[in-house]
Enzyme design. Sequence first.
Site, PDB file in Angstrom:
ATOM      1  N   CYS A 162       0.800  -1.222   0.000  1.00 28.90           N
ATOM      2  CA  CYS A 162       0.000   0.000   0.000  1.00 28.90           C
ATOM      3  C   CYS A 162       0.836   1.277   0.000  1.00 28.90           C
ATOM      4  O   CYS A 162       0.285   2.379  -0.083  1.00 28.90           O
ATOM      5  CB  CYS A 162      -0.945  -0.005   1.193  1.00 28.90           C
ATOM      6  SG  CYS A 162      -1.976  -1.473   1.266  1.00 28.90           S
ATOM      7  N   HIS A 301      -2.484   8.045   5.857  1.00 28.17           N
ATOM      8  CA  HIS A 301      -2.772   6.767   5.208  1.00 28.17           C
ATOM      9  C   HIS A 301      -4.226   6.397   5.500  1.00 28.17           C
ATOM     10  O   HIS A 301      -4.955   5.991   4.607  1.00 28.17           O
ATOM     11  CB  HIS A 301      -1.810   5.693   5.718  1.00 28.17           C
ATOM     12  CG  HIS A 301      -1.885   4.407   4.980  1.00 28.17           C
ATOM     13  ND1 HIS A 301      -1.726   4.319   3.617  1.00 28.17           N
ATOM     14  CD2 HIS A 301      -2.114   3.129   5.412  1.00 28.17           C
ATOM     15  CE1 HIS A 301      -1.849   3.057   3.233  1.00 28.17           C
ATOM     16  NE2 HIS A 301      -2.091   2.319   4.303  1.00 28.17           N
ATOM     17  N   GLU A 312      -1.253   5.047  13.474  1.00 27.20           N
ATOM     18  CA  GLU A 312      -0.811   6.226  12.721  1.00 27.20           C
ATOM     19  C   GLU A 312      -0.983   7.484  13.559  1.00 27.20           C
ATOM     20  O   GLU A 312      -0.161   8.401  13.498  1.00 27.20           O
ATOM     21  CB  GLU A 312      -1.573   6.350  11.401  1.00 27.20           C
ATOM     22  CG  GLU A 312      -1.016   7.440  10.502  1.00 27.20           C
ATOM     23  CD  GLU A 312      -1.650   7.506   9.124  1.00 27.20           C
ATOM     24  OE1 GLU A 312      -1.147   8.275   8.276  1.00 27.20           O
ATOM     25  OE2 GLU A 312      -2.656   6.792   8.891  1.00 27.20           O
ATOM     26  N   LYS A 333      -9.189   8.296   1.610  1.00 23.23           N
ATOM     27  CA  LYS A 333      -9.829   6.978   1.513  1.00 23.23           C
ATOM     28  C   LYS A 333     -11.266   7.000   2.016  1.00 23.23           C
ATOM     29  O   LYS A 333     -12.041   6.078   1.740  1.00 23.23           O
ATOM     30  CB  LYS A 333      -9.007   5.947   2.272  1.00 23.23           C
ATOM     31  CG  LYS A 333      -7.630   5.660   1.666  1.00 23.23           C
ATOM     32  CD  LYS A 333      -6.865   4.635   2.477  1.00 23.23           C
ATOM     33  CE  LYS A 333      -5.491   4.350   1.877  1.00 23.23           C
ATOM     34  NZ  LYS A 333      -4.549   5.498   2.036  1.00 23.23           N
ATOM     35  N   HIS A 338      -9.630   2.284  -0.498  1.00 16.82           N
ATOM     36  CA  HIS A 338      -8.189   2.020  -0.498  1.00 16.82           C
ATOM     37  C   HIS A 338      -7.780   1.468  -1.858  1.00 16.82           C
ATOM     38  O   HIS A 338      -8.135   0.342  -2.215  1.00 16.82           O
ATOM     39  CB  HIS A 338      -7.854   1.032   0.608  1.00 16.82           C
ATOM     40  CG  HIS A 338      -6.393   0.928   0.905  1.00 16.82           C
ATOM     41  ND1 HIS A 338      -5.411   1.488   0.104  1.00 16.82           N
ATOM     42  CD2 HIS A 338      -5.733   0.324   1.934  1.00 16.82           C
ATOM     43  CE1 HIS A 338      -4.229   1.227   0.623  1.00 16.82           C
ATOM     44  NE2 HIS A 338      -4.392   0.532   1.726  1.00 16.82           N
ATOM     45  N   PHE A 396       1.738  -3.272   3.972  1.00 14.58           N
ATOM     46  CA  PHE A 396       1.995  -4.579   4.569  1.00 14.58           C
ATOM     47  C   PHE A 396       3.478  -4.908   4.427  1.00 14.58           C
ATOM     48  O   PHE A 396       4.102  -4.642   3.398  1.00 14.58           O
ATOM     49  CB  PHE A 396       1.189  -5.664   3.851  1.00 14.58           C
ATOM     50  CG  PHE A 396      -0.273  -5.706   4.231  1.00 14.58           C
ATOM     51  CD1 PHE A 396      -0.797  -4.913   5.234  1.00 14.58           C
ATOM     52  CD2 PHE A 396      -1.127  -6.583   3.571  1.00 14.58           C
ATOM     53  CE1 PHE A 396      -2.131  -4.958   5.583  1.00 14.58           C
ATOM     54  CE2 PHE A 396      -2.475  -6.654   3.912  1.00 14.58           C
ATOM     55  CZ  PHE A 396      -2.974  -5.839   4.920  1.00 14.58           C
TER      56      PHE A 396
END
Length: 408
Positions: A162, A301, A312, A333, A338, A396
Amino acid sequence: MRRVVVTGLGAVTPIGNNVDEFWKSITLGKIGFAPITKFDATDYKCKLAAEVKDFNPEEYMDKKAARRMELFCQYAVAAAGEAIQDAGLDMEKEDAWRVGCSIGSGIGSLQAMEREYGRLTEKGPSRVGPLFVPLMISNMAAGNVSIMYGLKGKSLNVVTACATGTNSIGEAFRTIQYGDADVMVAGGTESAVTPMGIAGFTALTALSDSTDPERCSIPFDKDRNGFVMGEGAGVVILEELEHAKKRGAHIYAEVLGYGCSSDAYHITSPAEDGAGAARAMQNALEDGGVKPEQLTYINAHGTGTHHNDLFETRAIKLAFGEHASKLRINSTKSMIGHLLGAAGAVEFITCVKEMEEGFIHKTAGLQETEEDMNLNYCRESYREEVPFALSNSLGFGGHNASILIGKL
């Protein structure tokens, strides 16, 4: 170091198939969530996605070319074409060896994998398509864009899950800084709204199972329960400053800094203390020569998963200390879902437009946060100057990437 600026923007998104449509939808707080149409999701726990609507590849390439590209490549070619046109980049006047491409995809084509595996199991190995591999592999977005537009410089396919879009733009930035190219076509693309894509992320408990489009992708909300799969592409033109000035290009913003780190912690979860993401943000600010207290805005994010948004938040507090409470923090998002490998690139474009327009969009659907998440996550939009913007992407595997832009 050579200075790098943004001169062109291109996007294919769930709320607009070009930058103008996308940006108008952003300012209106429009969401792109609806029941999945790309396959029958009756037996799937996840029912909603943020699909690209009304995309016709033949508007961007001929039929033969379209047939030799999977959807993620078609999105990339479309977005790149818009960005090149927006930048007024005439390849006949450029040294093609000095114009490169850095476009990544986190996955490549799940559609090709599913289709050809079906042929293998049903009809045998001899029936697997001869173009299966070049259609499927993730580097073909950069390959097809380079072929389509005659880009003969450095060609990269960054794959950091991502964080792919942000890393792709960051590596293009470094390429120009260090003199390996004068212009880079950079960004990310993805098309993973497929049976395996949805089933896989559902099995990971990463996707929201909400059936309410208004409450499915709700980053930083106390009721968040996962992200919504999106798709599309974001591509920008990065250019060495003097090169851009010489040809009279419109300059949107300057890329100032790029920071990365690895959590070295877990294959899916971010580090719980936020140290890795904090270091990426600190590295980007230091690289750009901007003090933490000078920053007023972060495009987070912000996936809408429990762990990401909490960790975050901890990262932002760790990186900025008391100044964290003064930051505007939003998540794109909340409107487009996403986009995986394309997320960082589309969010970079969002930052550029916010800076240009003096507008910070709201985090759509956000109602109430939880005790440990007490920052300003932009329940409403703001009309104000944005001198600097920091965009975060976390992937990830522990990949953290932040990129900093400012007004020229």
